[in-house]
Design an enzyme around this catalytic site. Structure first.
Site, PDB file in Angstrom:
ATOM      1  CE1 TYR A 154      -4.051   2.029   0.592  1.00  0.00           C
ATOM      2  CE2 TYR A 154      -2.720   3.154   2.251  1.00  0.00           C
ATOM      3  CZ  TYR A 154      -3.858   3.085   1.467  1.00  0.00           C
ATOM      4  OH  TYR A 154      -4.806   4.088   1.543  1.00  0.00           O
ATOM      5  CE  LYS A 158      -3.617   4.787  -1.661  1.00  0.00           C
ATOM      6  NZ  LYS A 158      -4.702   5.292  -2.514  1.00  0.00           N
TER       7      LYS A 158
HETATM    8  P1  NDP Z   1     -13.542   2.003   0.278  1.00  0.00           P
HETATM    9  O1  NDP Z   1     -13.003   0.610   0.345  1.00  0.00           O
HETATM   10  O2  NDP Z   1     -14.631   2.419   1.211  1.00  0.00           O
HETATM   11  O3  NDP Z   1     -14.045   2.329  -1.232  1.00  0.00           O
HETATM   12  C1  NDP Z   1     -13.236   2.035  -2.328  1.00  0.00           C
HETATM   13  C2  NDP Z   1     -14.102   1.836  -3.554  1.00  0.00           C
HETATM   14  O4  NDP Z   1     -13.243   1.472  -4.656  1.00  0.00           O
HETATM   15  C3  NDP Z   1     -15.111   0.710  -3.399  1.00  0.00           C
HETATM   16  O5  NDP Z   1     -16.356   1.048  -3.964  1.00  0.00           O
HETATM   17  C4  NDP Z   1     -14.453  -0.429  -4.169  1.00  0.00           C
HETATM   18  O6  NDP Z   1     -15.355  -1.410  -4.660  1.00  0.00           O
HETATM   19  C5  NDP Z   1     -13.795   0.330  -5.301  1.00  0.00           C
HETATM   20  N1  NDP Z   1     -12.782  -0.443  -5.982  1.00  0.00           N
HETATM   21  C6  NDP Z   1     -11.970  -1.409  -5.479  1.00  0.00           C
HETATM   22  N2  NDP Z   1     -11.197  -1.948  -6.442  1.00  0.00           N
HETATM   23  C7  NDP Z   1     -11.532  -1.314  -7.602  1.00  0.00           C
HETATM   24  C8  NDP Z   1     -11.114  -1.437  -8.954  1.00  0.00           C
HETATM   25  N3  NDP Z   1     -10.192  -2.347  -9.331  1.00  0.00           N
HETATM   26  N4  NDP Z   1     -11.654  -0.617  -9.890  1.00  0.00           N
HETATM   27  C9  NDP Z   1     -12.605   0.285  -9.547  1.00  0.00           C
HETATM   28  N5  NDP Z   1     -13.067   0.426  -8.281  1.00  0.00           N
HETATM   29  C10 NDP Z   1     -12.537  -0.358  -7.323  1.00  0.00           C
HETATM   30  O7  NDP Z   1     -12.275   2.935   0.428  1.00  0.00           O
HETATM   31  P2  NDP Z   1     -12.124   4.423   1.045  1.00  0.00           P
HETATM   32  O8  NDP Z   1     -13.284   5.254   0.645  1.00  0.00           O
HETATM   33  O9  NDP Z   1     -11.755   4.306   2.462  1.00  0.00           O
HETATM   34  O10 NDP Z   1     -10.811   4.906   0.265  1.00  0.00           O
HETATM   35  C11 NDP Z   1     -10.858   5.616  -0.958  1.00  0.00           C
HETATM   36  C12 NDP Z   1      -9.441   6.023  -1.336  1.00  0.00           C
HETATM   37  O11 NDP Z   1      -8.881   6.800  -0.281  1.00  0.00           O
HETATM   38  C13 NDP Z   1      -8.511   4.841  -1.554  1.00  0.00           C
HETATM   39  O12 NDP Z   1      -7.631   5.122  -2.617  1.00  0.00           O
HETATM   40  C14 NDP Z   1      -7.739   4.772  -0.240  1.00  0.00           C
HETATM   41  O13 NDP Z   1      -6.480   4.164  -0.380  1.00  0.00           O
HETATM   42  C15 NDP Z   1      -7.636   6.248   0.096  1.00  0.00           C
HETATM   43  N6  NDP Z   1      -7.361   6.520   1.507  1.00  0.00           N
HETATM   44  C16 NDP Z   1      -8.268   6.139   2.471  1.00  0.00           C
HETATM   45  C17 NDP Z   1      -7.997   6.423   3.793  1.00  0.00           C
HETATM   46  C18 NDP Z   1      -8.940   6.056   4.887  1.00  0.00           C
HETATM   47  O14 NDP Z   1      -8.603   6.320   6.056  1.00  0.00           O
HETATM   48  N7  NDP Z   1     -10.120   5.510   4.608  1.00  0.00           N
HETATM   49  C19 NDP Z   1      -6.749   7.088   4.199  1.00  0.00           C
HETATM   50  C20 NDP Z   1      -5.888   7.430   3.106  1.00  0.00           C
HETATM   51  C21 NDP Z   1      -6.202   7.147   1.815  1.00  0.00           C
HETATM   52  P3  NDP Z   1     -15.757  -2.672  -3.681  1.00  0.00           P
HETATM   53  O15 NDP Z   1     -16.828  -2.170  -2.805  1.00  0.00           O
HETATM   54  O16 NDP Z   1     -16.219  -3.744  -4.618  1.00  0.00           O
HETATM   55  O17 NDP Z   1     -14.507  -3.059  -2.939  1.00  0.00           O
END
Ligand code: NDP
Length: 247
Positions: A154, A158
């Site tokens: 991860y 990033k």
């Molecule tokens: P979630 O897991 O809640 O949402 C991620 C979404 O991306 C889901 O709808 C998921 O689908 C979808 N997804 C997964 N794989 C793919 C793919 N191959 N193609 C298209 N869509 C895909 O994540 P967050 O909202 O927590 O995170 C969003 C972003 O923010 C990410 O990049 C994460 O790394 C980043 N982030 C989050 C933090 C946090 O504290 N939450 C902190 C720092 C960064 P499905 O439901 O099927 O899995």
């Protein structure tokens, strides 16, 4: 309203941070495309966007495949004829210490987070170059800046996004395309809900503002980065983490 007549694609926008970004952009006047592997949830989010009076399109999209990304971009052009904004938000975790991390877990995280971001920048920027305008925001993480035990895949993905942001910003600046990254800290979503309580308490102690972030905190920064107010900012990574990491 700051995004009237704009068309925005949010990857992984079905839930979590991406959903909040999509809803905020819609409230600011943008029409929204949700590109997600989870089509059922994407459609729900689209209905919520339509309830705000905006147009919405859900596209089944796995960002790891360039061909599928290209096909999704063509679908968007069929409906909206342009793409003004791209938010590369789709991301996954598959944590484990390096000695125990399997090759599939390493590959999967790099494929979604880093290659997926590259694929979408490549396909969308082709459209934006012709338009001579565009705004791209890549969702990175503070873990890509400071590292974290158990998150080799991860953190590398990033950190890669941060470097990719700088290179693509340099390549595309002359075409009036701004590309920036957002590095959230601990944001309350399903991704972080699965962490043990003990770890959450430890993390809270390291946050000067003494609270976890919300998806809305990240969405507000993204809104600024896709609005005209940030037109002189490109290639930057902006942290939104309650002061946890100060560089
Ligand atoms: P979630 O897991 O809640 O949402 C991620 C979404 O991306 C889901 O709808 C998921 O689908 C979808 N997804 C997964 N794989 C793919 C793919 N191959 N193609 C298209 N869509 C895909 O994540 P967050 O909202 O927590 O995170 C969003 C972003 O923010 C990410 O990049 C994460 O790394 C980043 N982030 C989050 C933090 C946090 O504290 N939450 C902190 C720092 C960064 P499905 O439901 O099927 O899995």
């Amino acid at each position: 309203m700051r995004l009237v007549n704009k068309v925005a694609l949010v990857t992984g926008g079905a839930r979590g941070i991406g959903r909040e970004i999509a809803l905020l952009f819609a409230r600011e006047g943008a029409d929204i495309v949700i590109g997600d592997v989870n089509l059922q949830e994407a459609e729900k989010t689209c209905r919520d966007i339509e309830a705000l009076g905006r147009k919405a399109l859900s596209v089944e999209l796995d960002v790891t495949s360039f061909l599928r990304v290209e096909a999704a971009i063509n679908k968007i052009l069929d409906k909206f004829t342009k793409i003004d904004i791209l938010v590369n938000n789709a991301g996954i975790t598959k944590d484990g210490l390096i000695l125990r991390m399997s090759e599939p877990d390493w590959d999967a995280v790099i494929a979604v987070n880093l290659k997926g971001t590259f694929n979408c920048i490549k396909a969308a920027s082709k459209v934006m170059i012709k338009q001579r305008s565009g705004k791209i925001v890549n969702i990175a993480s503070i873990i890509g800046i400071i590292g974290n035990p158990g998150q080799a895949n991860y953190s590398a993905s990033k950190a890669g996004i941060i470097a990719l942001t700088k290179t693509s910003a340099k390549e595309l600046a002359s075409r009036n395309i701004n590309i920036n990254a957002v590095a959230p800290g601990f944001i309350q979503t399903e991704m972080t809900a699965k962490l043990p309580d003990e770890l959450k308490q430890k993390m809270l102690g390291a946050i000067p503002l003494n609270k976890f972030g919300t998806p809305g905190d990240v969405a507000n920064l993204c809104l600024f980065l896709v609005s005209e107010e940030s037109s002189y900012i490109t290639g930057q990574t902006i942290i939104v983490d309650g002061g946890m990491v100060m560089v």
